[in-house]
Design an enzyme around this catalytic site. Structure first.
Site, PDB file in Angstrom:
ATOM      1  N   LYS A 145      -8.144  -3.252  57.425  1.00 22.61           N
ATOM      2  CA  LYS A 145      -7.527  -4.455  56.844  1.00 22.61           C
ATOM      3  C   LYS A 145      -7.578  -5.591  57.858  1.00 22.61           C
ATOM      4  O   LYS A 145      -7.328  -5.378  59.040  1.00 22.61           O
ATOM      5  CB  LYS A 145      -6.062  -4.161  56.507  1.00 22.61           C
ATOM      6  CG  LYS A 145      -5.914  -3.283  55.290  1.00 22.61           C
ATOM      7  CD  LYS A 145      -5.349  -4.077  54.143  1.00 22.61           C
ATOM      8  CE  LYS A 145      -4.971  -3.158  52.995  1.00 22.61           C
ATOM      9  NZ  LYS A 145      -4.329  -3.863  51.904  1.00 22.61           N
TER      10      LYS A 145
ATOM     11  N   GLU B 224     -18.786  -2.572  54.018  1.00 25.52           N
ATOM     12  CA  GLU B 224     -18.788  -3.422  52.820  1.00 25.52           C
ATOM     13  C   GLU B 224     -17.466  -4.172  52.756  1.00 25.52           C
ATOM     14  O   GLU B 224     -16.476  -3.727  53.336  1.00 25.52           O
ATOM     15  CB  GLU B 224     -18.829  -2.540  51.558  1.00 25.52           C
ATOM     16  CG  GLU B 224     -20.161  -1.978  51.205  1.00 25.52           C
ATOM     17  CD  GLU B 224     -20.099  -1.115  49.937  1.00 25.52           C
ATOM     18  OE1 GLU B 224     -21.158  -0.795  49.421  1.00 25.52           O
ATOM     19  OE2 GLU B 224     -18.972  -0.772  49.488  1.00 25.52           O
TER      20      GLU B 224
ATOM     21  N   CYS C 233      22.324 -36.073  41.953  1.00 30.39           N
ATOM     22  CA  CYS C 233      23.426 -36.763  41.273  1.00 30.39           C
ATOM     23  C   CYS C 233      24.100 -37.786  42.174  1.00 30.39           C
ATOM     24  O   CYS C 233      25.080 -38.415  41.766  1.00 30.39           O
ATOM     25  CB  CYS C 233      24.465 -35.742  40.811  1.00 30.39           C
ATOM     26  SG  CYS C 233      25.367 -34.992  42.171  1.00 30.39           S
TER      27      CYS C 233
ATOM     28  N   LYS D 142     -13.910  -5.151  51.267  1.00 30.35           N
ATOM     29  CA  LYS D 142     -12.926  -4.485  50.422  1.00 30.35           C
ATOM     30  C   LYS D 142     -12.447  -5.541  49.426  1.00 30.35           C
ATOM     31  O   LYS D 142     -11.748  -6.488  49.796  1.00 30.35           O
ATOM     32  CB  LYS D 142     -11.766  -3.957  51.278  1.00 30.35           C
ATOM     33  CG  LYS D 142     -10.757  -3.162  50.505  1.00 30.35           C
ATOM     34  CD  LYS D 142      -9.822  -2.452  51.470  1.00 30.35           C
ATOM     35  CE  LYS D 142      -8.798  -1.605  50.742  1.00 30.35           C
ATOM     36  NZ  LYS D 142      -8.023  -2.322  49.739  1.00 30.35           N
TER      37      LYS D 142
ATOM     38  N   CYS E 243      27.026 -31.712  38.798  1.00 28.42           N
ATOM     39  CA  CYS E 243      25.687 -32.148  39.215  1.00 28.42           C
ATOM     40  C   CYS E 243      24.621 -31.621  38.237  1.00 28.42           C
ATOM     41  O   CYS E 243      24.556 -30.421  37.968  1.00 28.42           O
ATOM     42  CB  CYS E 243      25.404 -31.631  40.619  1.00 28.42           C
ATOM     43  SG  CYS E 243      23.691 -31.816  41.108  1.00 28.42           S
TER      44      CYS E 243
ATOM     45  N   CYS F 216      23.701 -36.128  47.307  1.00 30.80           N
ATOM     46  CA  CYS F 216      22.864 -35.191  46.553  1.00 30.80           C
ATOM     47  C   CYS F 216      21.693 -35.946  45.914  1.00 30.80           C
ATOM     48  O   CYS F 216      21.908 -36.970  45.250  1.00 30.80           O
ATOM     49  CB  CYS F 216      23.711 -34.517  45.477  1.00 30.80           C
ATOM     50  SG  CYS F 216      22.704 -33.604  44.287  1.00 30.80           S
TER      51      CYS F 216
ATOM     52  N   CYS G 295      25.879 -29.737  47.506  1.00 30.45           N
ATOM     53  CA  CYS G 295      26.358 -30.845  46.689  1.00 30.45           C
ATOM     54  C   CYS G 295      27.711 -30.416  46.150  1.00 30.45           C
ATOM     55  O   CYS G 295      27.842 -29.343  45.566  1.00 30.45           O
ATOM     56  CB  CYS G 295      25.388 -31.102  45.544  1.00 30.45           C
ATOM     57  SG  CYS G 295      26.121 -32.074  44.231  1.00 30.45           S
TER      58      CYS G 295
ATOM     59  N   ASP H 100     -10.451  -7.389  46.621  1.00 30.43           N
ATOM     60  CA  ASP H 100      -9.039  -7.343  46.241  1.00 30.43           C
ATOM     61  C   ASP H 100      -8.909  -7.606  44.748  1.00 30.43           C
ATOM     62  O   ASP H 100      -8.632  -8.717  44.316  1.00 30.43           O
ATOM     63  CB  ASP H 100      -8.279  -8.403  47.040  1.00 30.43           C
ATOM     64  CG  ASP H 100      -6.791  -8.170  46.978  1.00 30.43           C
ATOM     65  OD1 ASP H 100      -6.382  -7.112  46.489  1.00 30.43           O
ATOM     66  OD2 ASP H 100      -6.044  -9.055  47.403  1.00 30.43           O
TER      67      ASP H 100
ATOM     68  N   ALA I 140     -28.283 -23.600  26.129  1.00 27.17           N
ATOM     69  CA  ALA I 140     -28.687 -23.906  24.757  1.00 27.17           C
ATOM     70  C   ALA I 140     -29.690 -22.864  24.251  1.00 27.17           C
ATOM     71  O   ALA I 140     -29.561 -22.361  23.137  1.00 27.17           O
ATOM     72  CB  ALA I 140     -29.284 -25.297  24.683  1.00 27.17           C
TER      73      ALA I 140
ATOM     74  N   GLU J  42     -14.388  -2.390  41.069  1.00 24.66           N
ATOM     75  CA  GLU J  42     -13.258  -3.304  41.002  1.00 24.66           C
ATOM     76  C   GLU J  42     -13.528  -4.389  39.959  1.00 24.66           C
ATOM     77  O   GLU J  42     -14.634  -4.937  39.908  1.00 24.66           O
ATOM     78  CB  GLU J  42     -13.129  -3.950  42.395  1.00 24.66           C
ATOM     79  CG  GLU J  42     -11.741  -4.294  42.814  1.00 24.66           C
ATOM     80  CD  GLU J  42     -11.001  -3.141  43.508  1.00 24.66           C
ATOM     81  OE1 GLU J  42     -11.526  -2.012  43.575  1.00 24.66           O
ATOM     82  OE2 GLU J  42      -9.879  -3.397  43.956  1.00 24.66           O
TER      83      GLU J  42
ATOM     84  N   TYR K 233     -18.840   0.167  43.531  1.00 25.84           N
ATOM     85  CA  TYR K 233     -19.077   0.612  44.905  1.00 25.84           C
ATOM     86  C   TYR K 233     -18.991   2.128  45.102  1.00 25.84           C
ATOM     87  O   TYR K 233     -19.152   2.617  46.204  1.00 25.84           O
ATOM     88  CB  TYR K 233     -18.136  -0.078  45.889  1.00 25.84           C
ATOM     89  CG  TYR K 233     -16.693  -0.113  45.412  1.00 25.84           C
ATOM     90  CD1 TYR K 233     -15.967   1.057  45.264  1.00 25.84           C
ATOM     91  CD2 TYR K 233     -16.081  -1.319  45.115  1.00 25.84           C
ATOM     92  CE1 TYR K 233     -14.668   1.029  44.816  1.00 25.84           C
ATOM     93  CE2 TYR K 233     -14.772  -1.358  44.656  1.00 25.84           C
ATOM     94  CZ  TYR K 233     -14.071  -0.187  44.513  1.00 25.84           C
ATOM     95  OH  TYR K 233     -12.778  -0.199  44.069  1.00 25.84           O
TER      96      TYR K 233
HETATM   97  S1  IVH Z   1     -15.065   3.045  48.265  1.00 27.64           S
HETATM   98  C1  IVH Z   1     -11.642   5.890  47.492  1.00 27.64           C
HETATM   99  N1  IVH Z   1     -15.551   0.519  48.551  1.00 27.64           N
HETATM  100  O1  IVH Z   1      -9.830  -0.252  47.759  1.00 27.64           O
HETATM  101  C2  IVH Z   1     -12.057   4.947  46.474  1.00 27.64           C
HETATM  102  N2  IVH Z   1     -13.410   1.092  47.724  1.00 27.64           N
HETATM  103  O2  IVH Z   1      -7.230   1.874  48.836  1.00 27.64           O
HETATM  104  C3  IVH Z   1     -13.427   4.377  46.639  1.00 27.64           C
HETATM  105  N3  IVH Z   1     -11.993  -0.858  47.183  1.00 27.64           N
HETATM  106  O3  IVH Z   1      -8.601   1.505  45.376  1.00 27.64           O
HETATM  107  C4  IVH Z   1     -13.648   3.939  47.995  1.00 27.64           C
HETATM  108  N4  IVH Z   1     -13.453  -2.391  47.754  1.00 27.64           N
HETATM  109  O4  IVH Z   1     -10.913   1.203  44.870  1.00 27.64           O
HETATM  110  C5  IVH Z   1     -14.633   1.425  48.177  1.00 27.64           C
HETATM  111  N5  IVH Z   1     -16.200  -1.678  48.852  1.00 27.64           N
HETATM  112  C6  IVH Z   1     -15.288  -0.798  48.465  1.00 27.64           C
HETATM  113  C7  IVH Z   1     -14.025  -1.189  47.984  1.00 27.64           C
HETATM  114  C8  IVH Z   1     -13.093  -0.215  47.617  1.00 27.64           C
HETATM  115  C9  IVH Z   1     -12.238  -2.180  47.284  1.00 27.64           C
HETATM  116  C10 IVH Z   1     -10.726  -0.277  46.697  1.00 27.64           C
HETATM  117  C11 IVH Z   1     -10.735   1.137  46.233  1.00 27.64           C
HETATM  118  C12 IVH Z   1      -9.362   1.636  46.524  1.00 27.64           C
HETATM  119  C13 IVH Z   1      -8.827   0.665  47.500  1.00 27.64           C
HETATM  120  C14 IVH Z   1      -8.470   1.370  48.799  1.00 27.64           C
END
Ligand code: IVH
Length: 766
Positions: free
Chosen positions: A315, A117, A412, A119, A432, A409, A427, A121, A37, A175, A227
């Site tokens: 990964k 760090e 039907c 990654k 049907c 079925c 069926c 998505d 608010a 991202e 990042y």
């Molecule tokens: S640093 C080389 N750090 O993952 C690009 N990338 O194929 C920068 N991604 O499209 C690398 N989290 O954009 C970095 N903590 C992170 C990330 C990250 C996701 C993405 C990056 C790239 C894909 C890798």
């Protein structure tokens, strides 16, 4: 309107500063100081001041996050300099040791330390601040060229419109993503509105960024994290930590989790710890990123064609999760096949909410011994379709009941049959309603008759209300019947309405004129997909030629003769032990079969429906435009009762689709002669884009070869096709490049390859 006094100016500036500060506290740091608010109060005061004093106008004002009119000409292309790269994957911890070894070898007197760090998505993007003002935001596109999505990105509140720095250029890369909860709320909203729902948070983020109207994007719960850097002028960050600290001081959102690691064993511990916690994050994570902490060495390390040498992605194994089978239901498909489906207690798996999983058939259920009430592991097969991996038998409740396929079925009540050499039950009732709904849905589809608004609930309602008993009844629908069609369920009524009725009738009328291949596909004949339909249509002038087609019979005859020649080949392994009389008889059969092959083959060649291989083998080899299975399926279909009925009905309706003329516009279209391969996620379904390429005279194929003109690359780079294109030097185009070509005057000459970095480019990484 009144004159702007200094105090008004000061007040506006104060309000802007305060709103930006509260945005940062709320969206970046998650520690708000005031309630909604109070925030609204500040915001409204600023809006009022700006309305009263247009001279106060400032594009960086927080009231100007959401833009005005939608973009009319799509997104402008943005060239990334330096390119936005991807990351090389380490598939195992051993490969991370190799990474560390490689770095030590480059710098013998250096003890590398690392940052781990998550990654994220989401969708990679770039933000360009010039003199502290957000000037431009872009998608990665193909890494070289992306789309200008500034208007959309400005609506994301975690992204500051200004940075408190004097640096001339600060390009930040990160991202855009949709947090899990935001995604679940969005799809609940979409479901309630009856529009198509997004498959997972990544698609939702990509789809939201691709909106031409930023007012739509503003309604989507998008967030962002930074990042990495792109171009920098007037500022430098010696270490990753210094980079993160500066961003923090500027109010830019970075990743909420990070570990500094003194050596590789610490890196291993960090990626294990992150894996443990990955589900606790409010957003999707598909791995860990391991970066060298010392940024001053990035230039010296350089990059491969697509990835920097100072980082690796690690990964995690595909996700699986536990849930409970609450019921097993049975779906009836277009061809009557009964498919058992597990109804699950809803869970989030690899980003999508899962509440059902196909069980394929009764044999599969028996093999895995899946019972109603069982706790099960579900995984995403091929990362898209959820499947039950195994039953947790130790958790089986006593009341868990085995499932038995119905003997009638479920839609039907018609008889259920199992055809010879099939696992599936079907069926057998051609009328049907469940099958009919699927057939209607198919017929209305984009590659078939493209009757917008006819699929799903509408098809279902038409069948339920008895307005359609065969798909062709579409062509007898009356406007009034359609307008008052009730799509509602359980007593709640929802009318289709006169406007929708009008649209559908127009589309149905237009469908009468669609070319043969679209109609052939629309009929839903087994084996006849969109591509096969095109091949069949290429050698028939009109639909009414198909039922009695000699050409199709010749194709079937050719393959029968080939099989006979193979069986009777005197040199065939099975035939070598025959006595003389047997051999002579075989030789006769073989010669006759070879002659038939040649006869039929040559007549197909003459009709332009086959090619003969250059070698002199016996029997001669032919490649037919219409493949064996398709020809057999069509002959069977047109001899069946259903096929004869379909042909008769179309004739009675006065519909006789003809082959699409090799359109002049296509053969001299802007992509005439181009062979295109598509990869990655695009803004529209792949088929739609493929159709546009074809309409412009291009050909779409599956594999990148030296004959490929260009690779159209969507969001996800780095797949096999992308690598192959890089290896062969095939140009890689983004969707915006494609748009540009489609608009171009007919000039089929292939453009030169865009400058993909093939050697390390010093000083140009991020
Ligand atoms: S640093 C080389 N750090 O993952 C690009 N990338 O194929 C920068 N991604 O499209 C690398 N989290 O954009 C970095 N903590 C992170 C990330 C990250 C996701 C993405 C990056 C790239 C894909 C890798």
């Amino acid at each position: 309107m009144s004159a702007v006094t200094d105090s008004i100016r000061q007040r506006a500036s104060f309000l802007r500063g305060e709103i930006a500060r509260h945005d940062r506290l709320y969206y970046v740091e998650a520690r708000p100081e005031i309630g909604d608010a109070d925030y609204d109060c500040l915001y409204r005061e600023l809006e009022t001041l700006e309305r009263q004093h247009p001279e106060l106008d400032d594009p960086d004002s927080p009231t100007r996050r959401v833009g005005g009119a939608p973009l009319e000409n799509g997104f402008a292309p943005v060239r990334h300099d330096p390119p936005m790269m991807s990351l090389d994957k380490a598939h195992s911890k051993t490969e991370l040791l190799d990474f560390d070894f490689f770095i030590r070898r480059q710098f013998p007197d250096f003890a590398p330390t690392y940052v781990v760090e998550p990654k994220v998505d989401g969708v990679a993007f770039s933000l360009l601040y010039r003199n502290g003002r957000l000037e431009r935001a872009a998608t990665r596109g193909n890494g070289e060229v992306g789309d200008d999505i500034t208007a959309n990105v400005r609506t994301i509140r975690s992204i500051p419109l200004t940075l408190p720095t004097a640096a001339a250029v600060v390009e930040l890369r990160g991202e855009v993503f949709m947090p899990r909860q935001g995604f679940l709320d969005l799809i609940a909203r979409q479901e309630a509105e009856g529009v198509e729902i997004f498959m997972n948070p990544r698609n939702a983020a990509a789809g939201s960024l691709k909106q031409l109207d930023s007012r739509v994007t503003a309604t989507r719960p998008l967030d962002s994290m930074i990042y990495a850097t792109g171009a920098l002028e007037g500022v430098d960050f010696p270490t990753h930590q210094a980079f993160v600290d500066t961003l923090h001081a500027w109010g830019v959102k970075t990743l909420p989790w990070r570990r500094m690691c003194a050596d590789i064993p610490e890196v291993f511990a960090a990626i294990d710890a992150l894996e443990q916690q990955r589900h606790a994050f409010p957003f999707e994570i598909d791995g860990a990123v391991i970066k060298l902490a010392d940024r001053t060495r990035y230039d010296a390390l350089g990059a491969t064609a697509r990835s920097p040498r100072w980082a690796r992605a690690y990964k995690y194994a595909p996700e699986r999760t536990e849930t409970v089978v609450t019921a097993i239901t049975v779906q009836v498909g277009r061809t009557g096949v009964l498919t058992p489906v597990a109804e699950l207690e809803p869970v989030l798996l690899a980003g999508s909410q899962i509440s059902r999983a196909t069980l394929h058939n009764a044999d599969e259920i028996a093999r895995k011994d899946i019972r109603i009430g069982d706790a099960v592991w579900i995984v995403k097969a091929g990362d898209v379709i959820p499947a039950i991996e195994a039953v947790l038998t130790e958790k089986r409740p006593r009341a868990a009941t085995p499932f038995v396929m119905p003997d009638a079925c479920p839609a039907c009540n018609g008889p259920v049959v199992r055809l010879a050499d099939e696992v599936a039950l079907r069926c057998a009732n051609p009328a049907c309603p469940a099958q009919l709904v699927c057939r209607l849905d198919h017929m209305a589809g984009r590659d078939a008759l493209d009757i917008e608004r006819m699929g799903g609930v509408v098809a279902d309602a038409l069948v339920r209300r008895g307005l359609v008993a065969t798909p062709f009844d579409l062509f007898r629908l009356k406007r009034d019947d359609l307008a008052v069609l009730d799509l509602g369920e359980a007593g709640k009524s929802r009318l289709f309405g006169p406007k929708n009725a009008e649209r559908v009738l127009t589309a149905i009328e237009a469908a009468r004129m669609l070319p043969l291949h679209r109609w052939l596909f629309a009929l839903g004949i087994p084996q006849i997909g969109a591509t096969v339909a095109e091949a069949v249509a290429a050698c028939h002038a009109r639909f009414s030629d198909l039922a009695a087609s000699q050409l199709l019979r010749d194709v079937v005859g050719l393959y029968d003769a080939l099989a006979e020649a193979q069986q009777s080949n005197p040199r065939g392994a099975a035939n070598r032990k025959r006595d003389d009389a047997g051999r002579t008889e075989l030789q006769h059969r073989f010669d006759a079969a070879c002659a038939r092959v040649e006869n039929l083959g040559e007549s197909l060649v003459a009709a332009g429906a086959a090619r003969r291989a250059a070698d002199a083998s016996r029997p001669a080899k032919y490649t037919t435009t219409v493949k064996e299975e398709a020809a057999r399926a069509l002959v069977v279909f047109f001899e069946s009762e259903a096929g004869r009925a379909a042909a008769a009905t179309l004739a009675a309706l006065g519909i006789d689709p003809v082959r699409a003329a090799a359109s002049a516009s296509a053969s001299d279209g802007p992509l005439a002669g181009a062979t295109v391969v598509i990869t990655g996620t695009l803004s529209a379904p792949r088929q739609t884009i493929a159709n546009r390429i074809k309409a412009a005279g291009g050909r779409v194929t599956d594999a990148v070869t030296s004959a490929t003109t260009f690779l159209l690359a969507g969001y996800s780079l780095g797949g096999a096709k992308h690598n192959q294109a890089l290896a062969l030097g095939i140009p890689i185009l983004s969707e915006s490049d494609l748009e540009a070509r489609l608009l171009a005057a007919p000039a089929p000459a292939p453009a030169p390859a865009p400058a993909v970095a093939t050697a390390p480019r010093q000083g140009e990484l991020f």
